[in-house]
Motif scaffolding. Structure first.
Motif, PDB file in Angstrom:
ATOM      1  N   UNK A 516       0.867  -1.180   0.000  1.00 29.22           N
ATOM      2  CA  UNK A 516       0.000   0.000   0.000  1.00 29.22           C
ATOM      3  C   UNK A 516       0.900   1.224   0.000  1.00 29.22           C
ATOM      4  N   UNK A 517       0.611   2.173  -0.880  1.00 31.91           N
ATOM      5  CA  UNK A 517       1.355   3.428  -0.886  1.00 31.91           C
ATOM      6  C   UNK A 517       0.626   4.412   0.029  1.00 31.91           C
ATOM      7  N   UNK A 518       0.945   4.349   1.325  1.00 31.71           N
ATOM      8  CA  UNK A 518       0.267   5.173   2.334  1.00 31.71           C
ATOM      9  C   UNK A 518       1.314   5.927   3.149  1.00 31.71           C
ATOM     10  N   UNK A 519       1.871   6.995   2.625  1.00 33.99           N
ATOM     11  CA  UNK A 519       2.974   7.689   3.312  1.00 33.99           C
ATOM     12  C   UNK A 519       2.552   8.381   4.613  1.00 33.99           C
ATOM     13  N   UNK A 520       1.226   8.626   4.790  1.00 29.13           N
ATOM     14  CA  UNK A 520       0.767   9.361   5.976  1.00 29.13           C
ATOM     15  C   UNK A 520       0.040   8.492   6.998  1.00 29.13           C
ATOM     16  N   UNK A 521      -0.002   7.210   6.739  1.00 26.89           N
ATOM     17  CA  UNK A 521      -0.798   6.336   7.608  1.00 26.89           C
ATOM     18  C   UNK A 521      -0.139   6.172   8.981  1.00 26.89           C
ATOM     19  N   UNK A 522      -0.963   6.282  10.045  1.00 29.39           N
ATOM     20  CA  UNK A 522      -0.486   6.124  11.420  1.00 29.39           C
ATOM     21  C   UNK A 522      -0.958   4.816  12.043  1.00 29.39           C
ATOM     22  N   UNK A 523      -2.106   4.339  11.585  1.00 26.25           N
ATOM     23  CA  UNK A 523      -2.722   3.168  12.210  1.00 26.25           C
ATOM     24  C   UNK A 523      -3.243   2.223  11.122  1.00 26.25           C
ATOM     25  N   UNK A 524      -2.815   0.963  11.187  1.00 21.89           N
ATOM     26  CA  UNK A 524      -3.317  -0.059  10.268  1.00 21.89           C
ATOM     27  C   UNK A 524      -3.797  -1.246  11.084  1.00 21.89           C
ATOM     28  N   UNK A 525      -5.066  -1.646  10.845  1.00 18.21           N
ATOM     29  CA  UNK A 525      -5.659  -2.770  11.579  1.00 18.21           C
ATOM     30  C   UNK A 525      -6.224  -3.767  10.581  1.00 18.21           C
ATOM     31  N   UNK A 526      -5.757  -4.995  10.650  1.00 19.46           N
ATOM     32  CA  UNK A 526      -6.230  -6.058   9.762  1.00 19.46           C
ATOM     33  C   UNK A 526      -6.655  -7.258  10.598  1.00 19.46           C
ATOM     34  N   UNK A 527      -7.917  -7.642  10.479  1.00 16.40           N
ATOM     35  CA  UNK A 527      -8.422  -8.854  11.110  1.00 16.40           C
ATOM     36  C   UNK A 527      -8.805  -9.818  10.006  1.00 16.40           C
ATOM     37  N   UNK A 528      -8.289 -11.027  10.066  1.00 17.22           N
ATOM     38  CA  UNK A 528      -8.519 -11.962   8.975  1.00 17.22           C
ATOM     39  C   UNK A 528      -8.994 -13.305   9.517  1.00 17.22           C
TER      40      UNK A 528
END
Length: 789
Positions: A516-528
Motif C-alpha cells: 500500500x502506498x500510504x505515506x501518511x498512515x499512522x494506524x493499520x488494523x487487519x483482522x482476517x
C-alpha cells in the motif's frame, strides 16, 4: 397357666435385655467412644469431599442444591454434638469404675450420637450444584432515554403492547419507529412490566439482531438466557437444538431487537406459526414494512411516536441540569429543545452537550447549528445534534478518541489504551499509569455526554446513529479508510496517499495487494478469518509513518521483512496469530507496546530482548512455555508486564545448574515495573527477597501454586494474590509483606495456621475486599477476637 408362663418368660427376656444393654454401657465404655471417633472421622472426610465439590461448583457460578445444604446442616450438627461429648472434661473422672452413674451416662450418649452419625448416609447426590438462569432483566441497566419512558405517550403505548401480548390470537408483535426514538428502552421497560405485574410468560429472552446479523451470536444470546449449552458446531445443528429447548417452555416471549431486514427464523432456531403456540415474538424495527414481511399483522404493529413539545422540554430540563435556571438562557434553551424533533436520543445528546455552558454565546451558536437543518429530515437533525455534541467536547484528545472508539467497537479500555498511547492521543502522560487514568477519565466524560456506553466486561459500545456519525466523520475529516464487508470497494490511490488510519476486516486472498502506498498512515488494523492469507514481504515498505499496527488472526511462518521499515512503530498487536520466525521484530527499535495475546507460540524469540524501549509487554493467554533468560532483564523501561494464564517454565532459584530459562529474579532488574500479572506453578521458583521485587507494584495479579486457574479471578481489583502455601513460605517476611496490601486474597493449604489473618499479618489487611480459603482443615478462626481488636 401356659399363657402366664409365656408372659413371665417374655417379661424376663425384656428385663434381661434391658439389664444387658445398661451393663454394656459400663463395660464397653472405651469401645463406644472409639467407635464414635472412627465414624465421626469418616463423616468429616465425607463432609470435606462435599465441601470441595461445593467450592468448585460455586466458583463455576452454580447454586447449591437444597438437599445438599440440608445434609451439610445435619452433618455439622451431629459432628458438633460428637465433638462436645468427646471433649467433655468429665471423661477424665470415669476412666476407671469410680463414678458408675457418670460412666453409664457418657457411654450411652456416645452410642446414641454414633447412631445419628451412622444415620447420615454418604453424600451421594445426583448433582451438587445447578446453573442458575441468567438475569434476563436487562432493563436494570441504565439507558440514555430511560427517563422519557414515564411520559404519557410511552405509558399508553406500553399498555397497548401488553394487551396485544396477552391476546390469544396474537403470535408476532412489532414495534417500529425512527432510530433514537427509544424502541430498545421501551422493550426493556416492557420486560420489567411483564415480569413484575402481568406475568404473561414463564420466560422472556432477548437478542440484539443489528444491521448485519450474526446467526451464531443470536443463537448464543438466546441460549445463554435459557441455560442451554451447545455441543453442535454448525448453525443448522444449533438451530435444531435451540428449537427443541424453546419448545420445552410452556410460554415464552422471544424479543428480536433492532431488525433491519427479514430474519430467517428457521435458520436461527426460533419456532414460528403453529409450531409452538406458547412462543410469541416481539420485534423492533425502523421500518414497518420489514415487520409485515416477518408476518406481523398490521393490527399488531405499534409505532413509537416522537415526544410532544411538553415532554421534550421536560426531558431537556432534566438532562441539562441547573444551568437551565438562568433566565438569560431559558428562551434559547426552549428553542434548542424543540429543534431536537422529539427524539429522546437527540434531546439527551444535546442537553448533555450544553450542561456546563453558562454563556449566552454558546447557546446561540448551538441554536444556529440546529436551525441550519430546518429544511432537512429528522435524521439530518440527529446528525446536527451529534455534530454539536462532538464540537462541544472539551479537547481534541476527546474528539480523536471518540472517533477511534467508533472504528473498533466491542473492545475494552485496555486495548484502546494500547492504541491511543501509540497514536499519541494521550498527551502529557509520562507513564502508562498516567495514560490509563487519562483514558478512563475521557471514557467517563464521553459516557456522561451520551456518546458511548461501557457494557459488561468494560466493552465500549455506541448507539447505531452515534457510530454511523462518528465513522462518517472519521472518513471525511480524518481520511480514515474502513472496509468491513468483502464486497466493499478499495480506496482510490489518491485517498490512500492521504489516508491516516485503515481498518480492514476481510480481504479475499486474490485481492490482497503486494503493498500500500500510504505515506501518511499512522494506524493499520487487519483482522482476517482466513488462515491461508499471507502478508507479502514488501507489504509495509511504503507505510513508514505507522505508529500502531494491529494484525489479528494471521498465520506467520515469519514476519514480513518490511517490518524493518517500521522504525516509528510504537504499538504492535498480534492477537490470535500463529507465530514462528519473528526475527524481523528486532527492527522495531522504538516499539513501546507489544501485545501477543492468545497467540500460538511455544518459545519467546530472543529478538524481543532488543526492544529496549518497551514499556508494556502483554503475553496473556498465549501458548508460550519457553522464555529464554536475559530477555526480561534487558527490558529496563518496562512498566507493565502481563503473563496471566501463560504456563512459562520458570527457573528453579535453588538449582545450582546454570539454566537458560528465565528466572523470577530478573524482575528485580526492572526498576520501572508497576503492573504485573503472572502465574508460578511451584513455590521453589520464588526467590527469598520477593518483597523487594513486589513492594513497588501498584497493580498485580499473581497466582502461585498448581491449584489455581486464571479464570478464577473474577474481580477487577488492583491487587490480587493467589497462594498455595504448601511449605513454610507463609512464615517468610517477604510473603507477609506482599499480602499486606492485597484486595483480593486466595489461599490454599495454609497448613499450621489456625488464626488465619492474625498469623499472616498482625497489622491486619485494611484493603482486603475478597477472601477465599480452601483446603485448610486446621484453621479455627478467620479472626480470633481474643487475640486482636
Amino acid at each position: 397357666m401356659d399363657y402366664l408362663i409365656s408372659t413371665v418368660e417374655k417379661v424376663s427376656g425384656y428385663a434381661f435385655e434391658l439389664i444387658r444393654r445398661q451393663a454394656s454401657y459400663l463395660i464397653f465404655y472405651k469401645r463406644n467412644f472409639d467407635t464414635l471417633e472412627t465414624n465421626v472421622e469418616g463423616l468429616k472426610n465425607e463432609r470435606e469431599r462435599i465441601l470441595h465439590l461445593i467450592d468448585e461448583e460455586r466458583r463455576n457460578g452454580k447454586l447449591i442444591e437444597r438437599d445438599v445444604e440440608n445434609w451439610l446442616e445435619k452433618v455439622n450438627e451431629v459432628i458438633e454434638r460428637a465433638n462436645k461429648l468427646q471433649n467433655d472434661p468429665r471423661r477424665a473422672n470415669v476412666r476407671c469404675f469410680t463414678n458408675l452413674i457418670l460412666r453409664h451416662k457418657l457411654s450411652r450418649n456416645a452410642t446414641k450420637i454414633d447412631k445419628d452419625v451412622q444415620a447420615q448416609e454418604k453424600g451421594k447426590f445426583d448433582r451438587v450444584g445447578y446453573r442458575p438462569p441468567l438475569d434476563d432483566d436487562i432493563a436494570a441497566t441504565s439507558s440514555s432515554t430511560e427517563d422519557c419512558e414515564n411520559y404519557e405517550t410511552r405509558k399508553s403505548l406500553k399498555n397497548d403492547i401488553v394487551k396485544a401480548l396477552g391476546d390469544l390470537s396474537s403470535c408476532n408483535i412489532g414495534v417500529y419507529g425512527l432510530g433514537g426514538v427509544g424502541k430498545t428502552t421501551l422493550v426493556e421497560e416492557l420486560i420489567k412490566l411483564i415480569a413484575n405485574q402481568h406475568k404473561l410468560f414463564h420466560k422472556v429472552v432477548i437478542t440484539h439482531v443489528s444491521k448485519n446479523p450474526d446467526i451464531k451470536t443470536i443463537q448464543g444470546e438466546i441460549a445463554d438466557l435459557l441455560g442451554l449449552q451447545f455441543n453442535e458446531e454448525t448453525i443448522l445443528g444449533r438451530a435444531h437444538r435451540l428449537r427443541q429447548r424453546i419448545k420445552m417452555e410452556k410460554s415464552i416471549l422471544v424479543i428480536l431487537d433492532d431488525i433491519w431486514t427479514v430474519l430467517d427464523l428457521k435458520k436461527v432456531g426460533i419456532p414460528f406459526g403453529n409450531e409452538h403456540n406458547g412462543c410469541k415474538l416481539l420485534m423492533t424495527c425502523r421500518n414497518q414494512d420489514v415487520l409485515l414481511q416477518m408476518d406481523v399483522p398490521k393490527d399488531f404493529t405499534f409505532k413509537i411516536e416522537l415526544m410532544s413539545e411538553n415532554e421534550t422540554w421536560s426531558l431537556f430540563q432534566l438532562e441539562v441540569g441547573d444551568v437551565i435556571k438562568d433566565r438569560n438562557l431559558k428562551d434559547t434553551a426552549y428553542q434548542i429543545a424543540q429543534k431536537c424533533e422529539g427524539l429522546p436520543l437527540m434531546v439527551v445528546t444535546v442537553a448533555r452537550a450544553m450542561r456546563n455552558k453558562r454563556d449566552v454565546q454558546s447557546w446561540e451558536y448551538a441554536l444556529t447549528k440546529l436551525q441550519s437543518n430546518d429544511d432537512n429530515n429528522e435524521m439530518k437533525g440527529v446528525t446536527s445534534a451529534l455534530e454539536l455534541s462532538y464540537e462541544s467536547l472539551e479537547s481534541d484528545e476527546m474528539r480523536d478518541l471518540f472517533l477511534l472508539f467508533a472504528l473498533l467497537l466491542g473492545n475494552d479500555a485496555k486495548y484502546f489504551l494500547q492504541l491511543a498511547k501509540g497514536l499519541g492521543m494521550l498527551k502529557h502522560s509520562n507513564t502508562m499509569a498516567d495514560a490509563r487514568n487519562k483514558l478512563y477519565t475521557i471514557i467517563k466524560s464521553l459516557e456522561a455526554t451520551c456518546l458511548l456506553e461501557v457494557k459488561t466486561g468494560g466493552k465500549i459500545q455506541m448507539h447505531d446513529f452515534v457510530r454511523d456519525f462518528a465513522t462518517s466523520k472519521a472518513r471525511r475529516d480524518k481520511h480514515v479508510f474502513i472496509r468491513k464487508q468483502s464486497n466493499d470497494d478499495w480506496a482510490t490511490k489518491d485517498f490512500l496517499k492521504k489516508c491516516t488510519q485503515m481498518v480492514v476486516d476481510t480481504i479475499p486472498t486474490d485481492m490482497f495487494p503486494q503493498t500500500f502506498d500510504c505515506p501518511n498512515i499512522k494506524f493499520f488494523c487487519l483482522t482476517c478469518l482466513n488462515r491461508s492469507l499471507e502478508v507479502p514481504d514488501n507489504f509495509f515498505e511504503r507505510m513508514g509513518s505507522l505508529t500502531v499496527l494491529d494484525l489479528t488472526s494471521l498465520n506467520f511462518s515469519s514476519l514480513p521483512i518490511s517490518f524493518w521499515f517500521l522504525t516509528n512503530l510504537q504499538t504492535l498487536c498480534l492477537d490470535f496469530c500463529i507465530l514462528e520466525n519473528m526475527d524481523a521484530i528486532e527492527g522495531l527499535k522504538n516499539l513501546q507496546i507489544l501485545r501477543i495475546r492468545k497467540s500460538s507460540m511455544i518459545k519467546l524469540p530472543s529478538a524481543i530482548g532488543k526492544l529496549t524501549q518497551l514499556r508494556m509487554l502483554d503475553l496473556s493467554d498465549s501458548g508460550i512455555e519457553v522464555f529464554p533468560s536475559n530477555i526480561l532483564s534487558s527490558l529496563t523501561k518496562l512498566e507493565e508486564l502481563y503473563m496471566g494464564n501463560t504456563s512459562i517454565n520458570w527457573e528453579d532459584v535453588n538449582s545450582m545448574v546454570n539454566n537458560e530459562k528465565v528466572s523470577i529474579v530478573e524482575l528485580q532488574k526492572l526498576p520501572n515495573l508497576t503492573s504485573l500479572e503472572l502465574q508460578i506453578r511451584e513455590t521453589c521458583m520464588l526467590p527469598r527477597n520477593l518483597r523487594l521485587m513486589f513492594e513497588k507494584l501498584k497493580h498485580f495479579k499473581i497466582a502461585i501454586g498448581d491449584v489455581w486457574e486464571w479464570a478464577d479471578i473474577k474481580d477487577e481489583t488492583l491487587k490480587t494474590l493467589m497462594l498455595k502455601l504448601d511449605t513454610n513460605i507463609h512464615l517468610q517476611y517477604e510473603i507477609k509483606a506482599l499480602i499486606k496490601g492485597v484486595e483480593n486474597l486466595y489461599l490454599d493449604d495454609v497448613d499450621g495456621i489456625q488464626n488465619l489473618l492474625y498469623n499472616l499479618s498482625a497489622d491486619g489487611f485494611p484493603l482486603l475486599k475478597h477472601l477465599l480459603v480452601q483446603n485448610n482443615a486446621n484453621m479455627k478462626h478467620i479472626v480470633n477476637s481474643k487475640e486482636r481488636n
